[in-house]
Write a protein that holds these residues in place. Structure first.
Motif, PDB file in Angstrom:
ATOM      1  N   ARG A  95       0.846  -1.187   0.000  1.00  5.52           N
ATOM      2  CA  ARG A  95       0.000   0.000   0.000  1.00  5.52           C
ATOM      3  C   ARG A  95       0.882   1.238   0.000  1.00  5.52           C
ATOM      4  O   ARG A  95       1.880   1.307   0.718  1.00  5.52           O
ATOM      5  N   TYR A 114      -5.318  -1.185  -7.104  1.00  4.98           N
ATOM      6  CA  TYR A 114      -6.556  -0.541  -6.650  1.00  4.98           C
ATOM      7  C   TYR A 114      -6.205   0.883  -6.228  1.00  4.98           C
ATOM      8  O   TYR A 114      -5.313   1.090  -5.394  1.00  4.98           O
ATOM      9  N   PHE A 235     -10.259  -0.740   0.864  1.00  6.04           N
ATOM     10  CA  PHE A 235      -9.745  -1.937   0.180  1.00  6.04           C
ATOM     11  C   PHE A 235     -10.346  -3.207   0.773  1.00  6.04           C
ATOM     12  O   PHE A 235     -10.786  -4.099   0.062  1.00  6.04           O
ATOM     13  N   ARG A 238     -13.898  -3.683  -0.378  1.00  7.01           N
ATOM     14  CA  ARG A 238     -14.170  -3.574  -1.820  1.00  7.01           C
ATOM     15  C   ARG A 238     -15.052  -4.731  -2.308  1.00  7.01           C
ATOM     16  O   ARG A 238     -15.079  -5.800  -1.729  1.00  7.01           O
TER      17      ARG A 238
END
Length: 238
Positions: A95, A114, A235, A238
């Motif tokens: 991340r 993402y 996330f 999602r």
């Protein structure tokens, strides 16, 4: 993932097991200043032929030490930007969150990227390569390498934090002519590195003044351990 005119010398922030977790609220708390110890302790550092710390090898060792570990690292570039990187080895996730005038958040997982830009909707695309957005490396190797270039560090002391020893390396000069990117020349610099016995550079506090009088400050921090990796709610949901 304005110009800076002042420097606040900031002590080491927490790190999992040693400095506390960096995950809570995504913002580690600042802890009290470390306590100096008179001996060099058990923190071994590679040296050059003249006995000074071999900083290039120390940075390479730092990258190697983090190559198989979960970690969170943060770079605060004055009041221009804050970049956080989280690496979760077991889940094979990375991340990167970069905060400037807006916040961009990216997670690389499951062969996809993402992205949530400026707290907006999340988009997804398949990864074409292994590059990580907003940073040159997850470990901060190039950030460290760039800022120590041209400086001579000396080991000044060993400090202890929650039972863990850290070697303190410091460079200070007011007679520099060091070239930096963007055609800038550093005329003065004050930089401190904190290295643990496993070779991880836990922190760098760095300040450099350019020929035009501009001052830049940079703070670098690393936290390791299973509590150091934080995936965003958007996330996981999602």
């Amino acid at each position: 993932m304005r110009q800076v005119l002042v420097l606040a010398v900031v002590v080491l922030a927490g790190c999992s097991g040693v400095f506390g977790s960096g995950a809570a609220g995504d913002t580690p708390e600042v802890t009290p200043a470390p306590v100096p110890t008179p001996s060099s302790g058990n923190v071994w550092l590679p040296q050059t032929a003249d006995g000074t710390p071999a900083v290039g090898r120390i940075i390479a060792g730092h990258q190697e030490a983090l190559s198989s570990r979960d970690f969170h690292r943060r770079v605060v570039d004055g009041d221009l930007s804050t970049t956080d990187v989280w690496v979760d080895r077991a889940a094979n996730r990375v991340r990167v969150r970069r905060v400037t005038t807006q916040t961009n958040d990216v997670v690389l997982a499951d062969g996809r990227r993402y992205v949530r830009s400026a707290d907006g909707p999340v988009s997804s695309e398949r990864l074409d390569d292994d590059s990580v957005p907003y940073v040159d490396s997850t470990t901060g190797f190039f950030v460290l390498q760039q800022h120590v270039a041209g400086l001579v560090y000396n080991r000044t002391e060993t400090v202890e934090r929650n039972g863990t020893e850290l070697a303190v390396l410091r460079a200070n000069t007011t007679e520099s002519t060091i070239s930096r990117s963007g055609s800038r020349t550093v005329v003065a610099a004050d930089s401190t590195l904190y290295v643990d016995r496993e070779g991880v550079i836990r922190a760098m506090d760095h300040r450099e003044r350019y020929a035009d009088g501009t001052v830049r400050t940079l703070r670098y921090r690393v936290w390791t351990g299973e509590d150091s990796v934080a995936m965003p709610d958007w996330f996981t949901e999602r």
